[in-house]
Motif scaffolding. Structure first.
Motif, PDB file in Angstrom:
ATOM      1  N   TRP A  16      -4.289   7.184  -1.527  1.00  0.00           N
ATOM      2  CA  TRP A  16      -3.714   5.992  -1.222  1.00  0.00           C
ATOM      3  C   TRP A  16      -3.842   4.860  -2.607  1.00  0.00           C
ATOM      4  O   TRP A  16      -4.619   5.228  -3.550  1.00  0.00           O
ATOM      5  N   SER A  17      -3.033   3.905  -2.836  1.00  0.00           N
ATOM      6  CA  SER A  17      -3.009   3.026  -3.716  1.00  0.00           C
ATOM      7  C   SER A  17      -2.661   1.703  -3.046  1.00  0.00           C
ATOM      8  O   SER A  17      -1.770   1.487  -2.271  1.00  0.00           O
ATOM      9  N   ARG A  18      -3.576   0.682  -3.271  1.00  0.00           N
ATOM     10  CA  ARG A  18      -3.200  -0.511  -2.635  1.00  0.00           C
ATOM     11  C   ARG A  18      -3.057  -1.739  -3.721  1.00  0.00           C
ATOM     12  O   ARG A  18      -3.998  -1.626  -4.556  1.00  0.00           O
ATOM     13  N   ASP A  47      -2.416  15.420   0.515  1.00  0.00           N
ATOM     14  CA  ASP A  47      -1.632  13.824   0.373  1.00  0.00           C
ATOM     15  C   ASP A  47      -2.434  12.761   1.057  1.00  0.00           C
ATOM     16  O   ASP A  47      -1.740  11.822   1.525  1.00  0.00           O
ATOM     17  N   ASP A  48      -3.858  12.784   1.125  1.00  0.00           N
ATOM     18  CA  ASP A  48      -4.497  11.807   1.524  1.00  0.00           C
ATOM     19  C   ASP A  48      -4.744  10.648   0.723  1.00  0.00           C
ATOM     20  O   ASP A  48      -5.665   9.760   0.806  1.00  0.00           O
ATOM     21  N   THR A 106      -7.547   2.547  -5.911  1.00  0.00           N
ATOM     22  CA  THR A 106      -6.991   3.556  -5.238  1.00  0.00           C
ATOM     23  C   THR A 106      -8.145   4.574  -5.102  1.00  0.00           C
ATOM     24  O   THR A 106      -9.181   4.271  -5.793  1.00  0.00           O
ATOM     25  N   GLU A 142     -13.396   5.947  -5.413  1.00  0.00           N
ATOM     26  CA  GLU A 142     -12.442   4.694  -5.427  1.00  0.00           C
ATOM     27  C   GLU A 142     -12.607   3.856  -6.588  1.00  0.00           C
ATOM     28  O   GLU A 142     -13.617   4.093  -7.144  1.00  0.00           O
ATOM     29  N   ILE A 180       0.897  -1.285  -0.109  1.00  0.00           N
ATOM     30  CA  ILE A 180      -0.146  -0.024   0.007  1.00  0.00           C
ATOM     31  C   ILE A 180       0.835   1.191  -0.133  1.00  0.00           C
ATOM     32  O   ILE A 180       1.974   1.326   0.577  1.00  0.00           O
ATOM     33  N   VAL A 181       0.565   2.344  -1.010  1.00  0.00           N
ATOM     34  CA  VAL A 181       1.157   3.375  -0.855  1.00  0.00           C
ATOM     35  C   VAL A 181       0.432   4.280  -0.200  1.00  0.00           C
ATOM     36  O   VAL A 181      -0.843   4.723  -0.840  1.00  0.00           O
ATOM     37  N   LEU A 182       0.935   5.347   0.618  1.00  0.00           N
ATOM     38  CA  LEU A 182       0.043   6.373   1.366  1.00  0.00           C
ATOM     39  C   LEU A 182       0.690   7.751   0.889  1.00  0.00           C
ATOM     40  O   LEU A 182       1.684   7.999   0.110  1.00  0.00           O
ATOM     41  N   HIS A 183      -0.235   8.664   1.295  1.00  0.00           N
ATOM     42  CA  HIS A 183       0.238  10.048   1.123  1.00  0.00           C
ATOM     43  C   HIS A 183       0.569  10.534  -0.441  1.00  0.00           C
ATOM     44  O   HIS A 183       1.427  11.117  -0.838  1.00  0.00           O
ATOM     45  N   LEU A 184      -0.239   9.973  -1.188  1.00  0.00           N
ATOM     46  CA  LEU A 184      -0.444  10.385  -2.529  1.00  0.00           C
ATOM     47  C   LEU A 184      -1.084  11.823  -2.829  1.00  0.00           C
ATOM     48  O   LEU A 184      -2.080  12.033  -2.177  1.00  0.00           O
TER      49      LEU A 184
END
Length: 427
Positions: A158-160, A155-156, A189, A216, A5-9
């Motif tokens: 996210w991508s999973r 920056d909230d 995302t 989403e 998971i990538v946060l703060h995109l």
């Protein structure tokens, strides 16, 4: 198995999203719809509440916006209750579109100024000397940017990613060497954008701040299934191989050949359905699916010949007589103050096969190599949902008269079958 998971995109959202819920506009919009139906039945193309036809409901918000209340004077019917665009909005349930127009979209502040009067500085500068009957933030949080977006960068995002990755490797054995891999993956995302995550200037926007789940969807480069294999195989004919060719001439022609190939098969890229209807706010409200599930709809995505040299990427049963989506299956939202579904689908699958045929031999003290490459061996065209400059998913409007049609091919297609012949020599 793999998960990440990538946060703060980076993404942005419009804090000036038009409000039709808490201020009661959606309910007044419904009253205006009833007024329009009653008036039209009496031969009057207007939703005005004062035509004298029995059964009409009062419309205080519209009265204020059209100058029926206040000191600035009433607008002409063509700009108010008989406005053709507003009547269309009512017929289509587009409460968001009509509210956005009254809030000052396209630089027209006459409606908003009649509602709020001198309380809003720009309106006072236009000669509105008294406060209006409604607060300045009736439609939008920041009325000083009336009818415009006020984007807040955050920056909230996210991508999973969740995936199963399998790989098979065979080192050279029995004349064959091979690598094959398969990936089953799901990427999700709340930031749908084809720009890099660090590219703030084009960070993905969202459709509503009220329900973040509506934003989403799959990542734009999501591939559900992906298979790839590359291999080489020494044909068993010739000197030093299982089937020896004793004749020198025959061995020179038919022996020592190696076949190689690259195979790639993968799912299509994602796209989402739109209607162009603004029932909820000033952004697209999605679609309404009738009688089918999203899974049923996905099974109806496939490529077949279409009209006028195009290709269809949907089952013809999904297309109506006028070229738009079949209204028995895919409909536009029509309920004021409510949005439809955000439906994501995956486009046509991609597949390609390249084949190579090579032979090395020695003669006259030199080493020679002959090679034939057959790129896109089966001359297959891989069609893309979207335009040629964008290999990512994109939106498809169900109200387009060319719904389900495409002429674009994916940029990763090598084009028509390409045959290359090579001859190398060295001493």
């Amino acid at each position: 198995m793999r998960a990440s998971i990538v946060l703060h995109l980076w993404r942005y959202y419009d804090i000036n999203e038009v409000n039709v819920i808490e201020n009661g506009f959606a309910q007044e919009f419904r009253n205006a719809q009833r007024n329009l139906a009653i008036n039209q039945a009496a031969g009057i193309n207007s939703f005005a509440p004062n035509t004298g036809v029995p059964g009409l409901s009062p419309l205080p918000i519209f009265d204020a916006a059209f100058g029926e209340r206040g000191t600035q004077g009433a607008l002409l019917p063509a700009s108010g209750y008989a406005n053709g665009t507003f009547i269309t909005n009512l017929q289509q349930g587009e409460a968001g579109a009509l509210a956005n127009a009254l809030a000052g979209a396209n630089g027209n502040s006459s409606y908003l100024c009649r509602m709020v009067g001198s309380a809003l500085g720009p309106c006072a500068a236009l000669g509105y000397t008294a406060p209006g009957p409604y607060p300045i933030n009736f439609f939008q949080v920041n009325p000083f940017a009336a009818g415009r977006a006020e984007n807040l960068l955050t920056d909230d995002g996210w991508s999973r990613y969740n995936g199963l990755q399998l790989q098979y490797r065979q080192r050279y054995a029995g004349s064959l060497t091979m690598v094959a891999n398969y990936t089953y993956a799901r990427t999700w995302t709340n930031r749908y954008s084809d720009s890099p995550a660090t590219q703030v200037s084009t960070a993905g926007s969202i459709w509503t701040v009220r329900d973040d789940s509506f934003n989403e969807g799959p990542v734009e480069y999501s591939l559900r299934h992906a298979f790839q294999s590359y291999w080489t195989y020494d044909l068993p004919f010739g000197a030093g191989r299982r089937i020896v060719i004793d004749n020198p001439v025959a061995n020179a022609l038919g022996g020592g050949w190696t076949v190689s190939g690259v195979i790639r098969i993968q799912s299509g890229r994602p796209f989402y359905l739109t209607s162009g209807r603004l029932t909820f706010n000033q952004y697209d409200s999605g679609v309404v699916l009738n009688g089918l599930s999203v899974e049923d709809l996905q099974r109806m995505i496939d490529v077949r010949p279409g009209p006028n040299g195009t290709e269809l990427f949907v089952d013809p049963r999904l297309i109506g007589a006028d070229g738009r989506a079949n209204p028995q299956v895919l409909l536009s939202p029509t309920t004021p103050g409510e949005h439809g579904q955000r439906i994501w689908l995956y486009g046509p699958r991609f597949w390609n096969v390249d084949l190579g045929l090579a032979k090395r031999f020695k003669a006259g003290g030199g080493t020679f190599s002959v090679e034939a490459l057959f790129l896109d061996l089966f001359n297959n065209t891989n069609f893309l949902v979207g335009n040629q400059s964008n290999d990512f998913g994109f939106n498809v409007n169900i109200n387009s008269t060319t719904f389900g049609q495409t002429t674009s091919t994916t940029q990763t297609t090598v084009g028509p079958r390409n045959v290359q012949l090579r001859f190398l020599a060295s001493w």
